[in-house]
Design a protein around this motif. Structure first.
Motif, PDB file in Angstrom:
ATOM      1  N   LEU A   1      51.841  64.882  35.826  1.00 12.92           N
ATOM      2  CA  LEU A   1      51.214  64.144  34.739  1.00 12.92           C
ATOM      3  C   LEU A   1      51.007  65.040  33.524  1.00 12.92           C
ATOM      4  N   THR A   2      51.161  64.450  32.346  1.00 12.48           N
ATOM      5  CA  THR A   2      50.986  65.164  31.081  1.00 12.48           C
ATOM      6  C   THR A   2      49.885  64.481  30.279  1.00 12.48           C
ATOM      7  N   TYR A   3      49.089  65.283  29.560  1.00 19.50           N
ATOM      8  CA  TYR A   3      47.972  64.741  28.781  1.00 19.50           C
ATOM      9  C   TYR A   3      47.567  65.758  27.723  1.00 19.50           C
ATOM     10  N   ALA A   4      46.734  65.326  26.795  1.00 19.37           N
ATOM     11  CA  ALA A   4      46.295  66.186  25.699  1.00 19.37           C
ATOM     12  C   ALA A   4      44.822  66.548  25.849  1.00 19.37           C
ATOM     13  N   LEU A   5      44.507  67.763  25.436  1.00 18.02           N
ATOM     14  CA  LEU A   5      43.144  68.251  25.305  1.00 18.02           C
ATOM     15  C   LEU A   5      42.984  68.884  23.927  1.00 18.02           C
ATOM     16  N   PRO A   6      41.755  68.944  23.393  1.00 19.96           N
ATOM     17  CA  PRO A   6      41.567  69.546  22.071  1.00 19.96           C
ATOM     18  C   PRO A   6      42.101  70.968  22.006  1.00 19.96           C
TER      19      PRO A   6
ATOM     20  N   ASP B   1      43.495  74.272  18.863  1.00 22.83           N
ATOM     21  CA  ASP B   1      43.239  74.852  17.546  1.00 22.83           C
ATOM     22  C   ASP B   1      43.774  73.990  16.408  1.00 22.83           C
ATOM     23  N   TYR B   2      44.856  73.248  16.637  1.00 22.18           N
ATOM     24  CA  TYR B   2      45.451  72.428  15.588  1.00 22.18           C
ATOM     25  C   TYR B   2      45.210  70.935  15.832  1.00 22.18           C
ATOM     26  N   GLY B   3      44.284  70.617  16.705  1.00 20.91           N
ATOM     27  CA  GLY B   3      43.973  69.232  17.005  1.00 20.91           C
ATOM     28  C   GLY B   3      44.097  68.924  18.474  1.00 20.91           C
ATOM     29  N   ALA B   4      45.254  69.255  19.078  1.00 19.42           N
ATOM     30  CA  ALA B   4      45.451  68.970  20.496  1.00 19.42           C
ATOM     31  C   ALA B   4      46.584  69.808  21.058  1.00 19.42           C
ATOM     32  N   ASP B   5      46.493  70.132  22.337  1.00 20.85           N
ATOM     33  CA  ASP B   5      47.549  70.793  23.098  1.00 20.85           C
ATOM     34  C   ASP B   5      47.898  69.921  24.297  1.00 20.85           C
ATOM     35  N   LEU B   6      49.117  70.083  24.815  1.00 28.73           N
ATOM     36  CA  LEU B   6      49.552  69.311  25.977  1.00 28.73           C
ATOM     37  C   LEU B   6      49.441  70.143  27.249  1.00 28.73           C
ATOM     38  N   TYR B   7      48.980  69.474  28.318  1.00 30.84           N
ATOM     39  CA  TYR B   7      48.809  70.096  29.631  1.00 30.84           C
ATOM     40  C   TYR B   7      49.514  69.236  30.679  1.00 30.84           C
ATOM     41  N   THR B   8      49.838  69.859  31.808  1.00 34.86           N
ATOM     42  CA  THR B   8      50.337  69.124  32.961  1.00 34.86           C
ATOM     43  C   THR B   8      49.490  69.459  34.181  1.00 34.86           C
ATOM     44  N   VAL B   9      49.496  68.527  35.159  1.00 31.58           N
ATOM     45  CA  VAL B   9      48.767  68.724  36.403  1.00 31.58           C
ATOM     46  C   VAL B   9      49.498  67.948  37.497  1.00 31.58           C
ATOM     47  N   PRO B  10      49.555  68.463  38.708  1.00 33.74           N
ATOM     48  CA  PRO B  10      50.188  67.708  39.800  1.00 33.74           C
ATOM     49  C   PRO B  10      49.465  66.391  40.063  1.00 33.74           C
ATOM     50  N   ALA B  11      50.229  65.363  40.432  1.00 37.49           N
ATOM     51  CA  ALA B  11      49.659  64.037  40.655  1.00 37.49           C
ATOM     52  C   ALA B  11      49.056  63.857  42.031  1.00 37.49           C
ATOM     53  N   ASN B  12      49.218  64.856  42.919  1.00 39.99           N
ATOM     54  CA  ASN B  12      48.698  64.713  44.288  1.00 39.99           C
ATOM     55  C   ASN B  12      47.371  65.428  44.509  1.00 39.99           C
ATOM     56  N   GLY B  13      46.765  65.948  43.442  1.00 40.44           N
ATOM     57  CA  GLY B  13      45.454  66.589  43.558  1.00 40.44           C
ATOM     58  C   GLY B  13      45.498  68.065  43.887  1.00 40.44           C
ATOM     59  N   THR B  14      46.678  68.631  44.107  1.00 40.56           N
ATOM     60  CA  THR B  14      46.798  70.060  44.416  1.00 40.56           C
ATOM     61  C   THR B  14      47.044  70.857  43.142  1.00 40.56           C
ATOM     62  N   GLY B  15      47.182  72.191  43.300  1.00 35.63           N
ATOM     63  CA  GLY B  15      47.579  73.051  42.193  1.00 35.63           C
ATOM     64  C   GLY B  15      46.512  73.206  41.137  1.00 35.63           C
ATOM     65  N   ALA B  16      46.960  73.366  39.896  1.00 35.76           N
ATOM     66  CA  ALA B  16      46.057  73.591  38.772  1.00 35.76           C
ATOM     67  C   ALA B  16      46.683  73.036  37.501  1.00 35.76           C
ATOM     68  N   ALA B  17      45.845  72.827  36.503  1.00 29.38           N
ATOM     69  CA  ALA B  17      46.334  72.362  35.202  1.00 29.38           C
ATOM     70  C   ALA B  17      46.931  73.531  34.433  1.00 29.38           C
TER      71      ALA B  17
ATOM     72  N   THR C   1      51.379  73.902  22.523  1.00 29.80           N
ATOM     73  CA  THR C   1      50.250  73.766  21.607  1.00 29.80           C
ATOM     74  C   THR C   1      50.601  72.784  20.497  1.00 29.80           C
ATOM     75  N   ALA C   2      49.571  72.376  19.779  1.00 30.60           N
ATOM     76  CA  ALA C   2      49.731  71.560  18.568  1.00 30.60           C
ATOM     77  C   ALA C   2      50.612  70.333  18.824  1.00 30.60           C
ATOM     78  N   ALA C   3      50.230  69.522  19.806  1.00 29.67           N
ATOM     79  CA  ALA C   3      51.043  68.374  20.191  1.00 29.67           C
ATOM     80  C   ALA C   3      50.181  67.284  20.793  1.00 29.67           C
ATOM     81  N   VAL C   4      50.600  66.024  20.614  1.00 34.91           N
ATOM     82  CA  VAL C   4      49.878  64.888  21.181  1.00 34.91           C
ATOM     83  C   VAL C   4      50.868  63.718  21.281  1.00 34.91           C
ATOM     84  N   SER C   5      50.538  62.717  22.098  1.00 31.87           N
ATOM     85  CA  SER C   5      51.333  61.502  22.265  1.00 31.87           C
ATOM     86  C   SER C   5      52.765  61.791  22.725  1.00 31.87           C
ATOM     87  N   PRO C   6      52.929  62.370  23.920  1.00 28.65           N
ATOM     88  CA  PRO C   6      54.278  62.674  24.381  1.00 28.65           C
ATOM     89  C   PRO C   6      54.971  61.473  25.039  1.00 28.65           C
ATOM     90  N   ALA C   7      56.281  61.461  24.961  1.00 31.54           N
ATOM     91  CA  ALA C   7      57.115  60.514  25.700  1.00 31.54           C
ATOM     92  C   ALA C   7      58.361  61.261  26.152  1.00 31.54           C
TER      93      ALA C   7
END
Length: 340
Positions: free
Chosen positions: A303-308, A310-326, A331-337
């Protein structure tokens, strides 16, 4: 105090107010000019051709880095989102795309106040249709086939964190142009019974692959629910409580969402979860921070998502099964497709 003294005091006060106003305007103008200047160490961005189909798998998103391409849609390799970016020249506040169809939510700057518009884009980012949006855009989605597009806007308030807000969620058939300007026109079935209430709000539409089923959040009487929508029957049926900004997995079996958790701060109340639709099982994800975003499935596992940032938002990923880490992926990105 004489009349002359009063007049002098009034004139002096007006001079001060005019000076403060002028300084504020100049400061805002200087800040806007700085945003058009690229910052050292920022991502490498060059103007070029951005499309929503063909070629290697890419991620297209709104560029937040300061410089001449700020707020433009850019593309980067999906395998290396922090790599060089190609800027399209098309500006959006919110964006999403699937199967060669994009939806771009943008501001229309006016002399007194801004208005907002949803623009349907083709695979070359050319405008196909446009629709007025009644408030500040917050969410955008396109169905897997590209036939339907949806958007959410604030018509009262500007944040999901509180309770004093009102939203409007719309869906359009991109083939026929038929617009449903608000999901409030649909018939609601809550806990197996017809439901009506003046306070219902809907937001965060996500589509299934059958071009009929979709999911969204419904809020009423202080609670939120995942609802399943039927585009043909024009119904909304509650599925699960305490679900906001749902995102359906590519295989159609799970919903990623943000959930309000007890004891969290009022301005950061959410934790990320994945709901298995067949069982109702909730899996907490390995992101410890509160996320105010509608997640995007990179594939069935990530899964991909944005968090605040320095330039407004950065993109992060995290496993969808609850394991691992974010992990921060760019950087400097939002609204991915993700497109290919």
């Amino acid at each position: 105090m004489t009349l002359r003294s009063r007049i002098l005091i009034l004139v002096s006060a007006l001079v001060v107010l005019v000076g403060v106003a002028a300084a504020s305007v100049l400061h805002a103008s200087a800040r806007a000019d700085r945003r058009d200047e690229a910052r050292p160490g920022g991502p490498r961005i060059t103007a070029g051709r951005v499309t929503l189909t063909g070629g290697a798998r890419r991620v297209v998103f709104r560029n937040m880095a300061w410089g001449p391409h700020r707020d433009e849609l850019v593309s980067a390799p999906a395998a290396d989102p922090s790599g060089p970016r190609t800027a399209s020249g098309v500006k959006c506040l919110r964006f999403y795309a699937a199967s060669g169809t994009g939806v771009c939510l943008r501001a229309v700057h006016g002399p007194v106040q801004d208005t907002y518009r949803a623009v349907i884009l083709d695979a070359r980012l050319k405008e196909r249709a446009r629709y007025d949006v009644p408030g500040i855009p917050s969410r955008a989605r396109v169905s897997p086939s590209g036939r339907f597009a949806a958007w959410t806007a604030f018509v009262g308030g500007d944040s999901y964190a509180g309770i004093a807000f009102s939203t409007r969620a719309a869906i359009v058939d991109t083939r026929t142009g038929r617009l449903t300007p608000t999901l409030e026109a649909y018939r609601i079935v809550k806990d197996g019974r017809p439901y009506q209430a003046a306070d219902v709000n809907f937001w965060g539409v996500t589509f299934a692959a059958d071009d009929r089923t979709f999911y969204a959040t419904m809020a009423t009487r202080g609670s939120t629910y995942l609802v399943r929508g039927d585009l043909s029957a024009r119904t909304l049926t509650t599925v699960h409580p305490n679900v906001e900004c749902p995102s359906l997995s590519p295989d159609g079996t799970r919903i990623a969402y943000k959930k309000r958790v007890k004891g969290a701060p009022k301005d950061a109340p959410w934790h990320l979860y994945v709901l298995t639709l067949s069982t109702g099982h909730e899996t907490p994800l390995a992101e410890p921070r509160s996320v105010d975003d509608q997640l995007v499935w990179q594939d069935n596992h990530t899964l991909t998502y944005a968090l605040p940032g320095d330039y407004g938002a950065d993109l992060y990923t995290v496993p969808a099964n609850g394991t691992g880490a974010a992990h921060r992926v760019t950087t400097a990105a939002v609204s991915p497709a993700y497109v290919d």
